[in-house]
Design a protein around this motif. Sequence first.
Motif, short mmCIF file in Angstrom:
data_model
loop_
_atom_site.label_atom_id
_atom_site.label_comp_id
_atom_site.label_asym_id
_atom_site.label_seq_id
_atom_site.Cartn_x
_atom_site.Cartn_y
_atom_site.Cartn_z
N VAL A 1 -1.56 0.43 24.66
CA VAL A 1 -0.87 1.27 23.69
C VAL A 1 -1.85 2.18 22.96
CG1 VAL A 1 -0.91 -0.23 21.61
CG2 VAL A 1 1.09 1.20 22.09
N ILE A 2 -3.09 1.74 22.76
CA ILE A 2 -4.11 2.63 22.18
C ILE A 2 -4.38 3.79 23.13
CG2 ILE A 2 -6.54 2.82 21.48
CD1 ILE A 2 -6.36 -0.06 20.46
N GLU A 3 -4.49 3.48 24.42
CA GLU A 3 -4.69 4.54 25.41
C GLU A 3 -3.50 5.49 25.44
OE1 GLU A 3 -7.60 2.27 28.63
OE2 GLU A 3 -5.41 2.25 28.93
N GLY A 4 -2.30 4.95 25.27
CA GLY A 4 -1.11 5.80 25.24
C GLY A 4 -1.14 6.77 24.07
N ALA A 5 -1.57 6.28 22.89
CA ALA A 5 -1.69 7.17 21.74
C ALA A 5 -2.75 8.23 21.97
CB ALA A 5 -2.02 6.35 20.49
N CYS A 6 -3.84 7.85 22.64
CA CYS A 6 -4.90 8.82 22.95
C CYS A 6 -4.36 9.94 23.84
CB CYS A 6 -6.08 8.13 23.62
SG CYS A 6 -7.08 7.10 22.50
N ARG A 7 -3.58 9.56 24.85
CA ARG A 7 -3.01 10.58 25.73
C ARG A 7 -2.08 11.51 24.95
NH1 ARG A 7 -2.79 6.13 29.28
NH2 ARG A 7 -0.61 5.71 28.72
N ARG A 8 -1.28 10.95 24.06
CA ARG A 8 -0.38 11.79 23.26
C ARG A 8 -1.18 12.75 22.37
NH1 ARG A 8 4.90 10.33 23.35
NH2 ARG A 8 5.42 8.24 24.12
N VAL B 1 0.86 -1.18 0.00
CA VAL B 1 0.00 0.00 0.00
C VAL B 1 0.90 1.23 0.00
CG1 VAL B 1 -0.17 -0.07 2.53
CG2 VAL B 1 -1.85 1.23 1.22
N ALA B 2 0.51 2.22 -0.77
CA ALA B 2 1.22 3.50 -0.79
C ALA B 2 0.25 4.60 -0.38
CB ALA B 2 1.79 3.79 -2.18
N ALA B 3 0.74 5.51 0.44
CA ALA B 3 -0.07 6.64 0.88
C ALA B 3 0.70 7.92 0.60
CB ALA B 3 -0.38 6.53 2.36
N VAL B 4 0.02 8.88 0.00
CA VAL B 4 0.61 10.19 -0.21
C VAL B 4 0.25 11.05 1.00
CG1 VAL B 4 0.63 12.27 -1.64
CG2 VAL B 4 0.48 10.01 -2.72
N LEU B 5 1.26 11.46 1.76
CA LEU B 5 1.08 12.28 2.95
C LEU B 5 1.42 13.72 2.59
CD1 LEU B 5 3.06 10.02 5.48
CD2 LEU B 5 0.72 9.71 4.62
N HIS B 6 0.58 14.65 3.05
CA HIS B 6 0.83 16.05 2.70
C HIS B 6 0.66 16.94 3.92
CE1 HIS B 6 1.50 19.12 -0.34
NE2 HIS B 6 0.59 19.86 0.27
N ARG B 7 1.65 17.79 4.15
CA ARG B 7 1.60 18.73 5.27
C ARG B 7 0.38 19.66 5.10
NH1 ARG B 7 5.77 20.82 8.70
NH2 ARG B 7 7.41 19.90 7.38
N GLY B 8 -0.39 19.78 6.17
CA GLY B 8 -1.54 20.67 6.14
C GLY B 8 -2.79 20.08 5.53
N HIS B 9 -2.71 18.86 5.01
CA HIS B 9 -3.92 18.24 4.42
C HIS B 9 -4.94 18.00 5.54
CE1 HIS B 9 -6.20 16.16 1.36
NE2 HIS B 9 -6.36 15.13 2.16
N PRO B 10 -6.20 18.45 5.37
CA PRO B 10 -7.14 18.44 6.48
C PRO B 10 -7.81 17.10 6.78
CG PRO B 10 -8.18 19.40 4.54
CD PRO B 10 -6.75 19.12 4.17
N ARG B 11 -7.72 16.15 5.89
CA ARG B 11 -8.41 14.87 6.07
C ARG B 11 -7.42 13.77 6.40
NH1 ARG B 11 -13.51 14.41 4.01
NH2 ARG B 11 -13.53 12.58 5.37
N ASN B 12 -7.93 12.76 7.12
CA ASN B 12 -7.12 11.58 7.48
C ASN B 12 -5.81 12.01 8.15
OD1 ASN B 12 -9.14 10.19 5.96
ND2 ASN B 12 -7.98 10.62 4.12
N ARG B 13 -5.95 12.89 9.15
CA ARG B 13 -4.79 13.52 9.77
C ARG B 13 -4.16 12.62 10.83
NH1 ARG B 13 -5.05 17.42 12.98
NH2 ARG B 13 -7.29 17.45 13.43
N TRP B 14 -2.85 12.56 10.80
CA TRP B 14 -2.09 11.89 11.86
C TRP B 14 -2.27 12.68 13.15
CZ3 TRP B 14 1.92 13.94 14.81
CH2 TRP B 14 2.60 13.03 15.64
N LEU B 15 -2.59 11.95 14.24
CA LEU B 15 -2.75 12.58 15.55
C LEU B 15 -1.61 12.24 16.49
CD1 LEU B 15 -6.58 12.08 16.27
CD2 LEU B 15 -5.43 14.08 15.30
N ALA B 16 -1.25 10.96 16.57
CA ALA B 16 -0.20 10.54 17.50
C ALA B 16 0.18 9.10 17.21
CB ALA B 16 -0.68 10.66 18.95
N THR B 17 1.38 8.74 17.66
CA THR B 17 1.87 7.36 17.57
C THR B 17 2.46 6.99 18.92
OG1 THR B 17 2.37 7.52 15.20
CG2 THR B 17 3.53 5.81 16.45
N ASP B 18 2.17 5.76 19.36
CA ASP B 18 2.74 5.26 20.61
C ASP B 18 3.20 3.82 20.38
OD1 ASP B 18 3.38 5.79 23.36
OD2 ASP B 18 1.81 4.37 23.94
#
Length: 343
Positions: free
Chosen positions: A248-255, A167-184
Amino acid sequence: MSRDPVQFGIRNFGYAFGEDQDVAQVAGDYVDDPERIIRWGYRTFHRAPEGVTATDLAADAARKALAGADLAADDVDLIVLATSEMPEYPHWDSSAALARKLGRTRAQTLLLTEGCASGVTGLGVVAGLMAVQPEINTVLFVAVNRVSEFHRNRMKVNNAVHSDGAVAAVLHRGHPRNRWLATDQFTDPDLCDWFRTDYGGAVAPVPPPGWTSTIAPAGHERVQAHFDKDPRRLGDFVDLLNHRVVEVIEGACRRAGVDRDAVSHIIYINDSPDAIDDITAPFALPRERSNAALAVVHGHMGAADQLVCLGQHLERGDLAEGDVVAMAGISIGMRWYCTLVRV
């Protein structure tokens, strides 16, 4: 409080899969007890034809993602390749090989090899690079799994049918949809030998005479030996495995600065439906808010699982704007990991 240093979203997806195989028809080619495999619930998996490499699959998915975003390879500031299987060659950078296949003559590339986790934890790595390199605006992020059947039996690594896909994903700074929130993420280093491939590395570069992956011990045998085949200890550890996914899901939520109740969908590794149900149960989410239906048709594609399922859930209309999706799993290491995305 969220300390999100960057804002980027997923603009487009592209996919490449091996040829569809019927689990019930071919399980007997891999194991002596095919009924056990069939009971896991997988219907199909993908097997790449002879000569089709992981880099081939990755490039195919990448071209589709770029075309869908109306971009050329030269428009990308960073190319990331996350892999979860044996590389085509040792002492070789497959992220650079991917850039070459896409026609780049000079590029910033990154190779991630944390097994199944790399396709999810890698998004956090991208966030870090974007934070320190403001010139990075567009990223091509590719996750691929191509089983080397010389090294591993795709139906004996663990309780999953291993599959070939990218799978390939095009990531773009400032793109308003499908936004990265946090990783744990975190590891239990004492368990780092589980599911390793014993032959082909520097310690044992050549397998002993007569060895083949078909007759090699199943991966779960090392797990059972660790607990002296004690059913109670094994059962307790399975509970701990699942509890750590919740952790780890809870950890990402806190981040991310969001409550765990905000998680509306969980995309786990492409495990059996029952195993995925065990992960979603603590969050009171029904099966349709997971990847269970996609897992049984794709099989376990290692690092590609979660992004494939996220993209296909979006295309099917299963996700609504504002939904918070947890992409979580367990990988070699042993590593527990999660990335949150807001649709």
